[in-house]
Write a protein that holds these residues in place. Structure first.
Motif, mmCIF file in Angstrom:
data_model
loop_
_atom_site.group_PDB
_atom_site.id
_atom_site.type_symbol
_atom_site.label_atom_id
_atom_site.label_comp_id
_atom_site.label_asym_id
_atom_site.label_seq_id
_atom_site.Cartn_x
_atom_site.Cartn_y
_atom_site.Cartn_z
ATOM 1 N N SER A 90 -4.105 -6.010 7.183
ATOM 2 C CA SER A 90 -4.649 -4.914 7.992
ATOM 3 C C SER A 90 -5.138 -5.418 9.351
ATOM 4 O O SER A 90 -5.053 -4.702 10.352
ATOM 5 C CB SER A 90 -5.791 -4.210 7.243
ATOM 6 O OG SER A 90 -6.862 -5.103 6.990
ATOM 7 N N GLU A 160 -2.893 3.880 7.817
ATOM 8 C CA GLU A 160 -3.082 3.381 6.449
ATOM 9 C C GLU A 160 -3.184 4.539 5.451
ATOM 10 O O GLU A 160 -2.582 4.503 4.377
ATOM 11 C CB GLU A 160 -4.339 2.515 6.383
ATOM 12 C CG GLU A 160 -4.596 1.901 5.025
ATOM 13 C CD GLU A 160 -5.787 0.962 5.024
ATOM 14 O OE1 GLU A 160 -6.520 0.951 4.013
ATOM 15 O OE2 GLU A 160 -5.988 0.261 6.033
ATOM 16 N N SER A 255 1.328 -1.540 6.620
ATOM 17 C CA SER A 255 0.500 -0.696 5.759
ATOM 18 C C SER A 255 1.058 -0.652 4.343
ATOM 19 O O SER A 255 0.310 -0.641 3.366
ATOM 20 C CB SER A 255 0.426 0.726 6.324
ATOM 21 O OG SER A 255 -0.349 0.755 7.500
ATOM 22 N N HIS A 259 -0.924 -1.780 0.965
ATOM 23 C CA HIS A 259 -1.023 -1.000 -0.275
ATOM 24 C C HIS A 259 -0.362 -1.721 -1.451
ATOM 25 O O HIS A 259 -0.818 -1.583 -2.589
ATOM 26 C CB HIS A 259 -0.410 0.378 -0.063
ATOM 27 C CG HIS A 259 -1.139 1.202 0.947
ATOM 28 N ND1 HIS A 259 -2.511 1.348 0.938
ATOM 29 C CD2 HIS A 259 -0.704 1.919 2.018
ATOM 30 C CE1 HIS A 259 -2.890 2.104 1.951
ATOM 31 N NE2 HIS A 259 -1.809 2.458 2.614
#
Length: 359
Positions: A90, A160, A255, A259
């Protein structure tokens, strides 16, 4: 006028020193706001405590602790590793988005600010506390780019969230037929799909909405140019992201990596408890947890998260003790990593006082 009485060195109640160094009475509006925030915190604490107490009354604690005794520490270590890896990805994503706004930042600095944000998210009530602190320190680094820094952090979180919703909806729909006997999970998938569609519509209409807002501000706020200027700067930032579509696309790919790391964290938490769950179900649960925790009705989502996980996993045949244990363990790992951000915060303050360059 002397505010102190002769022979009395104590200042009157409510007296404080403002940013200019002058003594003045405490702002009643600020005082009322603090009172409301304190009451909101108390209410959130009551919600979390009540839900946890209720869930705890439904558990077999002997069974719960027997699961705790069989935890696999190596699986927990791997889950902690992937929790940390999320932050690195991130941070890289934010750095790339900043380059779209012609702003360069070191990846280490971006990582430091991300960790500081996580630390304050764990320390302070409210899911956005860390982002606000991250914006504050980013503005210290780039005082001439206030709107760009603020928009970049908000847009970073927005990407995100959108990618998370899309992934959850896709996996939920792909395995929707397997949920014929699980109506609760079916409803959760349909809710995710609806929320994803509404979010994408909002994203598509955002630029038009901003242009309309600028026109309205010119009509209703003719004397104050501040609002119009901010909206125009936000629009310019969004246009910059639109023109740098390759960088935004790469940010979306990152992103997905963020995840995926989060999913693997959940997978290894499940493995540590010897739970056997399909990957797609963990993805749906992860999305639901993220949405539930973002609701400002409890402290860090405690109680609400556990209840949601119990309902979703319970409908899939997982015992209440395992479901609550899975939720609390996932929360504990995330919180532990966030508290590591305290070290980054202290280091940042020390280096900042020495005048080091961070960008």
């Amino acid at each position: 006028m002397e505010l102190r009485k002769k022979g009395n060195n104590q200042e009157p109640k409510g007296l404080f020193t403002n940013s200019t160094g002058l003594k003045c009475l405490e702002d009643p509006v600020a005082k009322e706001k603090k009172k409301k925030n304190f009451l909101a915190l108390i209410l959130k604490g009551l919600v979390s405590f009540s839900l946890l107490f209720y869930l705890g009354s439904k558990l077999s604690w002997d069974k719960f602790f027997s699961y705790c005794q069989t935890l696999n520490p190596w699986m927990l270590f791997l889950s902690f590793f992937f929790c940390a890896f999320q932050t690195l990805l991130s941070s890289l994503r934010w750095k790339i988005l900043l380059t779209a706004l012609n702003t360069e930042i070191k990846i280490w600095t971006a990582f430091q600010l991300a960790m500081i944000g996580k630390f304050f998210n764990a320390l302070l009530p409210g899911g956005t506390s860390g982002d606000l602190l991250r914006i504050y320190y980013a503005l210290k680094l780039f005082p001439g780019k206030k709107t760009a820094m603020s928009v970049s952090i908000i847009f970073d979180r927005f990407i995100e969230g959108v990618v998370l919703l899309v992934l959850g909806s896709i996996f939920g729909l792909l395995f929707y037929n397997q949920l014929a006997e699980k109506p609760l999970v079916q409803k959760a998938v349909l809710f995710l799909l609806l929320l994803t569609v509404l979010t994408l519509i909002f994203l598509a209409s955002l630029r038009i909405t901003l242009k309309g807002s600028i026109k309205l501000s010119r009509f209703f706020f003719k004397k104050t140019k501040g609002l119009e200027t901010v909206l125009e700067e936000i629009l310019l930032a969004l246009d910059a992201f639109k023109n740098a579509y390759c960088k935004v696309f790469f940010a979306c790919i990152l992103s997905m990596g963020v995840h995926l790391a989060a999913i693997l964290m959940f997978v290894f938490v499940a493995f540590s408890l010897h739970m056997q769950l399909p990957l797609w179900l963990l993805i749906v649960v992860m999305v639901e947890i993220t949405l539930v925790v973002s609701l400002p009705i409890s402290i860090s989502g405690l109680g609400v998260r556990e209840g949601s996980v119990l309902l979703l996993l319970g409908s899939y045949g997982i015992s209440p003790e395992l479901a609550v244990g899975f939720s609390l363990l996932s929360f504990a790992i995330g919180t532990l990593w966030s508290l590591v951000g305290g070290v980054f915060f202290l280091t940042w303050k020390k280096d900042n006082s020495k005048g080091y360059s961070f960008h």
